[in-house]
Design an enzyme around this catalytic site. Structure first.
Site, PDB file in Angstrom:
ATOM      1  N   ALA A  11       0.807  -1.211   0.000  1.00  0.00           N
ATOM      2  CA  ALA A  11       0.000   0.000   0.000  1.00  0.00           C
ATOM      3  C   ALA A  11       0.846   1.269   0.000  1.00  0.00           C
ATOM      4  CB  ALA A  11      -0.921   0.002   1.217  1.00  0.00           C
ATOM      5  N   SER A  12       2.160   1.117   0.173  1.00  0.00           N
ATOM      6  CA  SER A  12       3.048   2.282   0.217  1.00  0.00           C
ATOM      7  C   SER A  12       4.079   2.295  -0.903  1.00  0.00           C
ATOM      8  CB  SER A  12       3.782   2.342   1.562  1.00  0.00           C
ATOM      9  OG  SER A  12       2.873   2.342   2.632  1.00  0.00           O
ATOM     10  N   GLY A  14       6.019  -0.305  -4.344  1.00  0.00           N
ATOM     11  CA  GLY A  14       6.023  -1.534  -5.131  1.00  0.00           C
ATOM     12  C   GLY A  14       7.415  -1.844  -5.634  1.00  0.00           C
ATOM     13  N   ASP A 230      -0.826 -10.203  -0.702  1.00  0.00           N
ATOM     14  CA  ASP A 230       0.572 -10.208  -0.269  1.00  0.00           C
ATOM     15  C   ASP A 230       0.794 -10.980   1.023  1.00  0.00           C
ATOM     16  OD1 ASP A 230      -0.685  -8.295   1.319  1.00  0.00           O
ATOM     17  OD2 ASP A 230       0.527  -6.615   0.593  1.00  0.00           O
ATOM     18  N   THR A 231      -0.210 -10.968   1.907  1.00  0.00           N
ATOM     19  CA  THR A 231      -0.070 -11.761   3.131  1.00  0.00           C
ATOM     20  C   THR A 231       0.051 -13.244   2.814  1.00  0.00           C
ATOM     21  OG1 THR A 231      -1.375 -10.148   4.357  1.00  0.00           O
ATOM     22  CG2 THR A 231      -1.126 -12.329   5.338  1.00  0.00           C
ATOM     23  N   GLN A 296       5.694   4.936   9.519  1.00  0.00           N
ATOM     24  CA  GLN A 296       5.799   5.610   8.227  1.00  0.00           C
ATOM     25  C   GLN A 296       5.211   7.012   8.301  1.00  0.00           C
ATOM     26  OE1 GLN A 296       3.713   2.850   5.718  1.00  0.00           O
ATOM     27  NE2 GLN A 296       5.371   1.350   5.716  1.00  0.00           N
TER      28      GLN A 296
END
Length: 451
Positions: A11-12, A14, A230-231, A296
């Protein structure tokens, strides 16, 4: 040399990571990285879809530039978010982010149609304010859903832009709160009761299946399904065993066990543990805890004057801390995370070192509470915690996790998500490669450290 390309998008940020086997070990090479694809307009948060597509394509093109052509490509991203296409396969924008607040307006309305207990008994998915079921209901109420012909989770959509093929992958689909946990298919009853049309959803594809041929890049490659959540990819790379749990530590901390059957009990519902799809017909029985997102945002508020190591040492040298609920709504998308924490604690003058140290202790304490819940609900004693992902590099959080849980803590591998993505591609390419053998390859390929 046979190369496999993992397109791993959080989400932050790639990354495009190439993987191959050399001298009996799995090797990884990051060839492309990008960020900054969350947008805000008039109070709405959404994903810059064209930027995402362009960055994905740029990373794929990079393979040709360096002369390392992947035989397969697979994509994993965060869960719950999606893109709707019309009858001409054109995007119906915006693709709203899960961090947008729109779903807060419909949750009570949905609970009057189908209770959270009913939803959980069917899907096994924990209640999160941003679950896809709430987002789609918002689209239904706004009329946006009326124009939709196709529903694609973010990795499904990116694969469509690479191949032209429309398919829904199972692991990411489970995060929608619309997959029946027993049949592993879209739950028609939920869709009917909520008035969400069923024909926009395609038959589910499992991990390690073909999506289609790569188009438009001047070289041949096959796009396949990794565990596209992704998990699930990160867990695929873990060898936790029956007495272990994993913490996939990134923007979110996902802490849980790998089960062969879903846990749909009242106790699991009360603890808000989820049963997300995993590789090889397994279930990721876990809880989502707001993780590195907190750090973050603190760093962003400080205009990145501090590195993460600087922040860690600041916290380590602090003599004080407070406990916060790391999943509190106040921390989902605040204008200023530091101020949000001070306000939450009703302490406007709280020093920066205590703010950061409070995040550390609160995360570790929440990990310990979740481990206890898993032990109780699954009726087993947990012996080992395997922390993987970028957050596994944080030695202070690792040590606090060991302190609060009293368990053996193993840190690494750091690139667990990309690694799980790549071994799933290898399993597609070699039918004799089982998940057990693939995990053994991971264990001997990457260094881990006992805390």
């Amino acid at each position: 040399m046979t190369f496999h390309l993992a397109i791993d998008i959080g989400a932050s940020s790639g990354r495009h990571i190439l993987g191959w086997v050399e001298n009996g070990k799995l090797r990884l090479e990051e060839i492309y990285r990008f960020e900054d694809y969350l947008r805000e307009d008039k109070g709405s948060l959404f994903w810059d879809i064209e930027k995402l597509v362009n960055e994905v394509k740029a990373g794929v093109s990079r393979c040709a530039e360096i002369g390392k052509i992947p035989s397969t490509i697979a994509i994993d991203t965060w869960g719950v978010d999606y893109v709707l296409l019309d009858e001409n396969k054109k995007e119906i924008l915006p693709a709203v982010s899960y961090r947008d607040s729109r779903t807060s307006l419909v949750q009570n309305e949905i609970s009057e149609i189908i209770t959270q207990k009913e939803l959980y008994k069917k899907t096994g998915i924990q209640k999160m304010n941003f679950n896809t079921v709430y987002q789609l209901y918002c689209d239904k109420k706004s009329g946006k859903l009326d124009r939709a012909k196709y529903f694609l989770m973010i990795p499904d959509y990116l694969a469509f832009r690479l191949t032209g093929e429309i398919k829904n992958e199972y692991t990411n689909a489970t995060t929608t709160n619309l997959i029946n946990a027993k049949t592993n298919t879209w739950d028609s009853e939920i869709l009917e009761r909520l008035g969400i049309k069923k024909d926009i959803f395609s038959k589910l594809s499992m991990p390690c299946e073909e999506i289609g041929a790569l188009k438009g890049f001047g070289f041949e490659s096959t796009v396949v399904t990794a565990p596209s959540h992704d998990t699930a990819s990160a867990v695929a790379a873990c060898s936790v065993g029956d007495r272990g749990v994993y913490i996939s530590s990134g923007t979110w901390s996902l802490i849980g066990a790998e089960n062969t059957v879903p846990v749909l009990t009242d106790e699991a519902l009360s603890a808000n543990l989820t049963n997300e799809g995993g590789i090889n017909n397994t279930y990721c029985f876990l809880k989502n805890i707001m993780g590195m997102w907190l750090f973050q945002n603190v760093r962003k508020n400080l205009n990145k004057r501090y590195s993460y190591d600087d922040m860690m040492h600041l916290a380590m040298n602090s003599k004080a801390y407070e406990i916060i609920d790391t999943n509190a709504q106040e921390f989902v998308a605040p204008d200023n995370m530091i101020d949000a924490i001070r306000s939450y604690l009703d302490s406007p003058s709280l020093s920066l070192d205590v703010v950061i140290n409070s995040i550390y202790h609160s995360l570790a304490k929440s990990y310990a509470a979740t481990v206890e819940e898993i032990e109780k609900i699954c009726n087993k004693e947990i012996e080992t915690i395997n922390i993987v992902g970028g957050g596994s590099k944080d030695s202070y959080l690792n040590s606090l996790t060991a302190k609060y849980t009293g368990k053996k803590v193993i840190a690494g591998p750091v690139e667990a998500t990309a690694t799980g993505n790549i071994i799933s591609q290898m399993m597609y390419s070699d039918s004799a490669l089982t998940i057990e053998k693939a995990r053994e390859l991971v264990k001997k390929s990457f260094d881990t450290q006992e805390v």
